[in-house]
Design a protein around this motif. Structure first.
Motif, PDB file in Angstrom:
ATOM      1  N   TYR B 148       0.792  -1.236   0.000  1.00  0.00           N
ATOM      2  CA  TYR B 148       0.000   0.000   0.000  1.00  0.00           C
ATOM      3  C   TYR B 148       0.826   1.289   0.000  1.00  0.00           C
ATOM      4  N   SER B 149       2.068   1.242   0.469  1.00  0.00           N
ATOM      5  CA  SER B 149       2.847   2.483   0.557  1.00  0.00           C
ATOM      6  C   SER B 149       3.363   2.923  -0.817  1.00  0.00           C
ATOM      7  N   GLU B 150       3.450   1.983  -1.743  1.00  0.00           N
ATOM      8  CA  GLU B 150       3.921   2.281  -3.103  1.00  0.00           C
ATOM      9  C   GLU B 150       5.222   3.079  -3.108  1.00  0.00           C
ATOM     10  N   GLY B 151       6.185   2.620  -2.311  1.00  0.00           N
ATOM     11  CA  GLY B 151       7.503   3.247  -2.299  1.00  0.00           C
ATOM     12  C   GLY B 151       7.604   4.524  -1.476  1.00  0.00           C
ATOM     13  N   GLU B 152       6.444   4.945  -0.896  1.00  0.00           N
ATOM     14  CA  GLU B 152       6.456   6.160  -0.074  1.00  0.00           C
ATOM     15  C   GLU B 152       6.738   5.798   1.388  1.00  0.00           C
ATOM     16  N   PHE B 154       4.772   6.097   4.164  1.00  0.00           N
ATOM     17  CA  PHE B 154       3.708   5.666   5.076  1.00  0.00           C
ATOM     18  C   PHE B 154       2.765   4.654   4.409  1.00  0.00           C
ATOM     19  N   PHE B 155       1.957   3.996   5.233  1.00  0.00           N
ATOM     20  CA  PHE B 155       0.999   3.022   4.700  1.00  0.00           C
ATOM     21  C   PHE B 155       0.082   3.681   3.669  1.00  0.00           C
ATOM     22  N   GLY B 156      -0.289   4.937   3.968  1.00  0.00           N
ATOM     23  CA  GLY B 156      -1.212   5.615   3.060  1.00  0.00           C
ATOM     24  C   GLY B 156      -0.502   6.384   1.963  1.00  0.00           C
ATOM     25  N   GLY B 157       0.810   6.216   1.800  1.00  0.00           N
ATOM     26  CA  GLY B 157       1.541   6.954   0.769  1.00  0.00           C
ATOM     27  C   GLY B 157       2.486   7.979   1.381  1.00  0.00           C
ATOM     28  N   ASN B 158       2.432   9.227   0.898  1.00  0.00           N
ATOM     29  CA  ASN B 158       3.425  10.215   1.339  1.00  0.00           C
ATOM     30  C   ASN B 158       3.051  10.972   2.609  1.00  0.00           C
ATOM     31  N   LYS B 159       1.877  10.644   3.179  1.00  0.00           N
ATOM     32  CA  LYS B 159       1.576  11.296   4.456  1.00  0.00           C
ATOM     33  C   LYS B 159       0.927  10.314   5.427  1.00  0.00           C
ATOM     34  N   ILE B 160       1.083  10.651   6.679  1.00  0.00           N
ATOM     35  CA  ILE B 160       0.623   9.787   7.770  1.00  0.00           C
ATOM     36  C   ILE B 160      -0.913   9.666   7.739  1.00  0.00           C
ATOM     37  N   GLY B 161      -1.394   8.449   7.926  1.00  0.00           N
ATOM     38  CA  GLY B 161      -2.847   8.233   7.861  1.00  0.00           C
ATOM     39  C   GLY B 161      -3.305   7.202   8.882  1.00  0.00           C
ATOM     40  N   LEU B 162      -4.508   6.658   8.644  1.00  0.00           N
ATOM     41  CA  LEU B 162      -5.157   5.805   9.640  1.00  0.00           C
ATOM     42  C   LEU B 162      -4.318   4.599  10.084  1.00  0.00           C
ATOM     43  N   ILE B 163      -3.818   3.800   9.122  1.00  0.00           N
ATOM     44  CA  ILE B 163      -3.078   2.590   9.522  1.00  0.00           C
ATOM     45  C   ILE B 163      -1.810   2.999  10.279  1.00  0.00           C
ATOM     46  N   ASP B 164      -1.137   4.053   9.788  1.00  0.00           N
ATOM     47  CA  ASP B 164       0.090   4.520  10.464  1.00  0.00           C
ATOM     48  C   ASP B 164      -0.176   4.822  11.935  1.00  0.00           C
TER      49      ASP B 164
END
Lengths: 238, 238
Positions: B148-152, B154-164
Motif C-alpha cells: 500500500y505504501s507504493e515506495g512512499e 507511510f501506509f497511506g503513501g506520502n503522508k501519515i494516515g489511519l493505519i500509520d
C-alpha cells in the motif's frame, strides 16, 4: 426495484449473522447480487483468494475488489451507493454513537451468545453467560433503544439503520438460545422496547428472507455442538 | 499552528496506545485540547459519566459530547475537522482496506503483545505468542506496507494516515517487549519496510511527544506485572 449489478458477489453462509448483515444492507440499497454459499469445511478458492488474511465470510466482491468484515462491508455499501436510503447516520456524532453500539454488540453480545452455545448442555458453564445476557447486555441495549429511537420503531428512528442491522442479525441466535434452553430471554415485561423493535425489524421488507429459520438453525447448532464436543474430547484425550 | 478549541478535552493515560492515537489525530488537525490524565485505579467522575458502558479511556469530549474508542474518535475528528489534512483515505475502497488493517492490528497485534506482556518471565508461555508476532503478524504487516505504501514513507503513501496511527501507537509496546526480552523483533533484514516506516513515523511532527518513553514504560510494566502476579496468586490461593 433492484438495481441490476452483475458485478456484485457475496460470499456467505446461510446461518451467519455477519453474512445476514451484508444481505440486509444490499436489500436496503436495492442492489442485486450473486449470493455464493460457502462450505466452511471446504472453503472455495475464491474465498481463500478474496480474504487471504482471515479466510472468513462474509466477503463482498465488487467487480474485482473484495471487501471483508461485516461493518466494513456496510460502510462501503453505504458510501458507494450513497443515493439509496442511508444506513449510517449522516451526522458525525450520531455516526460515532451508532458505531459505538455496533462495537458493543460485536464485543459483548457476540462473545456471550457464542459462549452459551459452546457450553452445550453444561448448565453451570452457561449460567454466568446467561446472567450477563439478561442482566447486563440486553439491559444496556434496551436503554440504548429507548434513548436513541425517540419513540420510533428503530434504533435510528423511523427507518432501519446500522445498529438495527448489526443487532437484528443476532435475533435468530437469540431465538436459538431460547429454543434449546426452553426459556424466553427477550420478554416483554423486561425488554418492552426491544420486543417491539424485534417485531418491526423482522417484518421490514429489507430483512424478509435474510434471517435463517430457527428449526434449521437448531439442527445446525446440534451438529456443531457434536463437533465441539468431539474436538474437546480429542484435545483432552490423554 | 494549533486551532484554539477550549471545547476539546481528552481523557487519556500516558502509557495507552489507544490514547496516543487520539493525540496524534488531534495534532494532525492542529487542534488544541485539554489533556486530562486519568488514574485508572481511581477513575474520575468525568470518565465514569462520559463512558458509563466501558469506563475506559480514551474519551474525547467535544463540547458536552463524549466520543469513546480510538477508531471512532479518529473517524469523528476526521469528519468534523474535514478541512484539515485527511486521516482516513477519501476513496471508499481505500477506506475499506485501511479499516480492514486497523481491525487486524487491534485483533492480532494488540492481543498478541498483551499476551507476551502478561506472560511475564514465563518463557514457555511467551514462546507461541512471540512466534505469532514474528512469523505471522509482522510478516503480514510488512507485506501490507509494501503493497500500500507504493515506495512512499507511510501506509497511506506520502503522508501519515489511519493505519500509520493505529499501528504506530504500538511501537512503544514493541520497544518494551524487545527491551524486557533482550531481543530485537523489528529487525532490518526481516522487516526492512517496517523499520523504515517506524523511523519516519516517530520523526513525524504530529507524533513527536505523543509516544511514551521506553524507560518509563519499563518501570510501569514491571509494576503491572507484579499486580498481575499478585492477582494470579490470589485467585489460585487455595
Amino acid at each position: 426495484m433492484a438495481e441490476k449489478n452483475s458485478d456484485l458477489k457475496l460470499l456467505s453462509a446461510w446461518y451467519s449473522p455477519m453474512a445476514t448483515r451484508a444481505k440486509i444492507a444490499l436489500n436496503i440499497k436495492g442492489l442485486e447480487y450473486e449470493n455464493i454459499e460457502e462450505d466452511l469445511n471446504s472453503k472455495s478458492d475464491l474465498l481463500l483468494r478474496s480474504n487471504p488474511v482471515h479466510k472468513k465470510i462474509p466477503v463482498l466482491i465488487h467487480g474485482d475488489k473484495p471487501i471483508c468484515e461485516s461493518l466494513i462491508i456496510l460502510q462501503y455499501i453505504d458510501e458507494v451507493w450513497s443515493n439509496g436510503p442511508s444506513i449510517l447516520p449522516r451526522d458525525a456524532y450520531d455516526r460515532a454513537i451508532a458505531t459505538f453500539w455496533v462495537s458493543y454488540i460485536d464485543e459483548k453480545l457476540f462473545v456471550c451468545t457464542k459462549s452459551i452455545l459452546e457450553a452445550g448442555e453444561d448448565v453451570e458453564k452457561k449460567k454466568p453467560h446467561f446472567e450477563q445476557l439478561e442482566e447486563e447486555i440486553l439491559v444496556r441495549l434496551e436503554e440504548a433503544f429507548n434513548k436513541y429511537s425517540e419513540g420510533e420503531s428503530f434504533f435510528g428512528g423511523n427507518k432501519i439503520g446500522l445498529i438495527d442491522i448489526m443487532f437484528g442479525s443476532f435475533l435468530p441466535v437469540l431465538g436459538l438460545i431460547e429454543e434449546i434452553n426452553g426459556k424466553k430471554v427477550l420478554v416483554d415485561d423486561k425488554f418492552p422496547g426491544l420486543v417491539n423493535w424485534a417485531a418491526n425489524f423482522t417484518a421490514n421488507s429489507a430483512v424478509t428472507g435474510t434471517l435463517p429459520e430457527i428449526d434449521r438453525l437448531i439442527l445446525f447448532a446440534k451438529a456443531q455442538q457434536q463437533k465441539w464436543a468431539l474436538a474437546y474430547k480429542a484435545t483432552s484425550a490423554n
